[in-house]
Motif scaffolding. Structure first.
Motif, PDB file in Angstrom:
ATOM      1  N   ALA A  16     -10.805   4.204  -8.710  1.00 24.24           N
ATOM      2  CA  ALA A  16      -9.574   3.769  -8.199  1.00 24.24           C
ATOM      3  C   ALA A  16      -9.868   2.815  -7.213  1.00 24.24           C
ATOM      4  N   PRO A  17      -8.946   1.687  -7.151  1.00 28.52           N
ATOM      5  CA  PRO A  17      -9.080   0.872  -5.935  1.00 28.52           C
ATOM      6  C   PRO A  17      -9.108   1.440  -4.567  1.00 28.52           C
ATOM      7  N   ALA A  18      -9.698   1.004  -3.643  1.00 29.17           N
ATOM      8  CA  ALA A  18      -9.890   1.634  -2.340  1.00 29.17           C
ATOM      9  C   ALA A  18      -8.816   1.110  -1.578  1.00 29.17           C
ATOM     10  N   LEU A  19      -8.261  -0.199  -1.795  1.00 30.15           N
ATOM     11  CA  LEU A  19      -7.184  -0.882  -1.119  1.00 30.15           C
ATOM     12  C   LEU A  19      -6.428  -1.400  -2.298  1.00 30.15           C
ATOM     13  N   ARG A  20      -4.949  -1.205  -2.190  1.00 26.75           N
ATOM     14  CA  ARG A  20      -4.020  -1.669  -3.072  1.00 26.75           C
ATOM     15  C   ARG A  20      -2.844  -2.729  -2.831  1.00 26.75           C
ATOM     16  N   GLY A  21      -2.817  -3.758  -2.952  1.00 28.14           N
ATOM     17  CA  GLY A  21      -1.738  -4.586  -2.770  1.00 28.14           C
ATOM     18  C   GLY A  21      -1.530  -4.433  -1.421  1.00 28.14           C
ATOM     19  N   ILE A  22      -2.288  -4.813  -0.536  1.00 30.22           N
ATOM     20  CA  ILE A  22      -2.048  -4.818   0.901  1.00 30.22           C
ATOM     21  C   ILE A  22      -1.431  -6.315   1.216  1.00 30.22           C
ATOM     22  N   ASP A  23      -0.435  -6.339   1.974  1.00 34.11           N
ATOM     23  CA  ASP A  23       0.319  -7.506   2.558  1.00 34.11           C
ATOM     24  C   ASP A  23       0.479  -7.406   3.950  1.00 34.11           C
ATOM     25  N   LEU A  24       0.035  -8.103   4.934  1.00 34.64           N
ATOM     26  CA  LEU A  24      -0.146  -7.656   6.113  1.00 34.64           C
ATOM     27  C   LEU A  24      -0.765  -8.977   6.806  1.00 34.64           C
ATOM     28  N   VAL A  25       0.109  -8.986   8.199  1.00 38.52           N
ATOM     29  CA  VAL A  25      -0.217 -10.227   9.077  1.00 38.52           C
ATOM     30  C   VAL A  25      -0.377  -9.595  10.477  1.00 38.52           C
ATOM     31  N   VAL A  26      -1.270  -9.504  10.805  1.00 43.58           N
ATOM     32  CA  VAL A  26      -1.822  -9.256  12.420  1.00 43.58           C
ATOM     33  C   VAL A  26      -1.917 -10.412  13.207  1.00 43.58           C
ATOM     34  N   PRO A  27      -0.733 -10.612  14.430  1.00 47.61           N
ATOM     35  CA  PRO A  27      -0.928 -11.885  15.092  1.00 47.61           C
ATOM     36  C   PRO A  27      -1.962 -11.862  15.895  1.00 47.61           C
ATOM     37  N   ARG A  28      -2.411 -13.155  16.392  1.00 50.26           N
ATOM     38  CA  ARG A  28      -3.559 -13.078  17.386  1.00 50.26           C
ATOM     39  C   ARG A  28      -3.224 -12.226  18.644  1.00 50.26           C
ATOM     40  N   GLY A  29      -4.064 -11.638  18.930  1.00 53.84           N
ATOM     41  CA  GLY A  29      -4.037 -10.843  20.173  1.00 53.84           C
ATOM     42  C   GLY A  29      -3.530  -9.402  20.253  1.00 53.84           C
ATOM     43  N   GLN A  30      -3.188  -9.072  18.929  1.00 58.61           N
ATOM     44  CA  GLN A  30      -2.494  -7.868  18.749  1.00 58.61           C
ATOM     45  C   GLN A  30      -3.447  -6.719  18.606  1.00 58.61           C
ATOM     46  N   PHE A  31      -2.842  -5.333  19.200  1.00 60.98           N
ATOM     47  CA  PHE A  31      -3.875  -4.171  19.267  1.00 60.98           C
ATOM     48  C   PHE A  31      -3.014  -3.511  18.271  1.00 60.98           C
ATOM     49  N   CYS A  32      -3.906  -3.654  17.083  1.00 65.78           N
ATOM     50  CA  CYS A  32      -3.444  -2.693  15.808  1.00 65.78           C
ATOM     51  C   CYS A  32      -4.267  -1.692  15.349  1.00 65.78           C
ATOM     52  N   ALA A  33      -3.425  -0.403  15.146  1.00 70.38           N
ATOM     53  CA  ALA A  33      -4.325   0.707  14.939  1.00 70.38           C
ATOM     54  C   ALA A  33      -4.067   1.031  13.406  1.00 70.38           C
ATOM     55  N   VAL A  34      -4.928   1.471  12.733  1.00 76.10           N
ATOM     56  CA  VAL A  34      -5.055   2.125  11.263  1.00 76.10           C
ATOM     57  C   VAL A  34      -5.187   3.501  11.129  1.00 76.10           C
ATOM     58  N   VAL A  35      -4.499   4.138  10.490  1.00 73.59           N
ATOM     59  CA  VAL A  35      -4.555   5.602  10.487  1.00 73.59           C
ATOM     60  C   VAL A  35      -4.414   5.979   9.164  1.00 73.59           C
ATOM     61  N   GLY A  36      -4.834   7.235   8.582  1.00 69.37           N
ATOM     62  CA  GLY A  36      -4.789   7.742   7.406  1.00 69.37           C
ATOM     63  C   GLY A  36      -5.720   9.003   7.248  1.00 69.37           C
ATOM     64  N   ALA A  37      -5.536   9.688   6.017  1.00 65.89           N
ATOM     65  CA  ALA A  37      -6.264  10.740   5.846  1.00 65.89           C
ATOM     66  C   ALA A  37      -7.682  10.226   5.499  1.00 65.89           C
ATOM     67  N   GLY A  38      -8.614  11.078   5.383  1.00 63.96           N
ATOM     68  CA  GLY A  38      -9.875  10.838   4.789  1.00 63.96           C
ATOM     69  C   GLY A  38      -9.986  10.261   3.427  1.00 63.96           C
TER      70      GLY A  38
END
Ligand code: ATP
Length: 290
Positions: A16-38
């Protein structure tokens, strides 16, 4: 700025794909956290932004990822390394083993790049001051605490002046004191305009520090918003992320009318205390059971 455009990746061995159809923009200087199950794809996302996936791991990709307009998937690994720094879980594994002091360890990557000596010392002194490592400059990297070693790993990346700092569960091997050192350091890094992508499954410190929280579930981006919105989402447990104890306590209280109507559930101790203090007290008459 980091941009994912309909991005998917499958590892060579993975079905299975480990990432699927990700659309995302993280602007310069942002503190962005990524959470999720194992297994949700956090490490893969960190790997994609740092260039390790697919450059080192192999795998099939669809879509595009860019950092400051440069393609991560088509670019060369050496160019990416200058733009994006990666800090991993175990600080011990990130020490080169080839240097005898904290100062020398910070010089390691710069020497390899051939940075001029005066400039090298300027950068090292600045990073040591920023991360409060100056007092440890002559200590062996192996004789400082785990939290300080993780600061050293962050410092070794920052001396390279990356636009983006990616951290994959950097506090998972640390105690509460070490974790706090790391998050305080991240505040300093953020203040310098560096974009931070932090993959983490423990949410208490994120609630306090991150500007934005993304939730991954089976490789899909299922939630994206401010920590005080995302971390109180009733679906959080379904996504495999444990809700904060403050949220759980307030949700239970709300069910029995002991949380102010219409007030958002808390994600920090302070917000919980304020909410409970603002809860109308029930009037109890003598002899009446509560
Ligand atoms: P954890 O919190 O357990 O570290 P994670 O959210 O970081 O998990 P990933 O490590 O990115 O998740 O894994 C996403 C999916 O990709 C999982 O199904 C995992 O088994 C698979 N995977 C990860 N690395 C590889 C690899 N090198 N080769 C094949 N499959 C992999």
């Amino acid at each position: 700025m980091i941009e994912f455009r309909d991005f998917s990746v499958s590892y060579p061995a993975g079905s299975a794909p480990a990432l699927r159809g990700i659309d995302l923009v993280v602007p310069r200087g942002q503190f962005c956290a990524v959470v999720g199950a194992g297994g949700a794809g956090k490490t893969t996302l960190a790997g994609v932004v740092s260039g390790a996936v697919p450059h080192l791991t192999g795998g099939r990709i669809d879509g595009e990822v860019r950092v400051d307009g440069k393609s991560l998937t088509n670019g060369r690994m050496a160019e990416l390394a200058a733009q994006v720094g990666l800090v991993m879980q175990n600080p011990f594994h990130q020490i080169s083993g080839a240097r005898f002091s904290v100062r020398e360890e910070l010089a390691f990557g710069l020497e390899n790049l051939g940075v001029e000596r005066a400039e090298m010392h300027r950068r090292i002194d600045r990073v040591m001051a920023d991360l409060r490592l100056t007092g440890l400059a002559e200590r062996s990297p192996y004789e400082i605490s785990g939290g300080q070693q993780q600061l050293l790993a962050i410092g070794s990346v920052l001396v390279m002046r990356p636009a983006v700092l990616v951290l994959d569960e950097p506090t998972s091997q640390l105690d509460a004191v070490g974790s706090r050192l790391v998050f305080d350091a991240l505040e300093t890094v953020r203040a310098q305009g560096v974009t931070i992508v932090l993959c983490e499954h423990r949410t208490e410190l994120l609630a306090r520090h991150a500007e934005r929280v993304l939730v991954l579930e089976e490789g899909r981006l299922v939630a994206d918003g401010r920590p005080e919105e995302v971390l109180v989402d009733p679906r959080l447990e379904e996504w495999g992320v444990a809700p904060l104890r403050y949220t759980v306590a307030a949700r239970r209280a709300a069910e029995s009318g002991r949380w102010p109507d219409g007030r958002a559930l808390p994600t920090t101790l302070e917000a919980a205390v304020e909410g409970f203090a603002a809860t109308p007290r029930p009037t109890v008459r003598a002899g009446e059971a509560l």
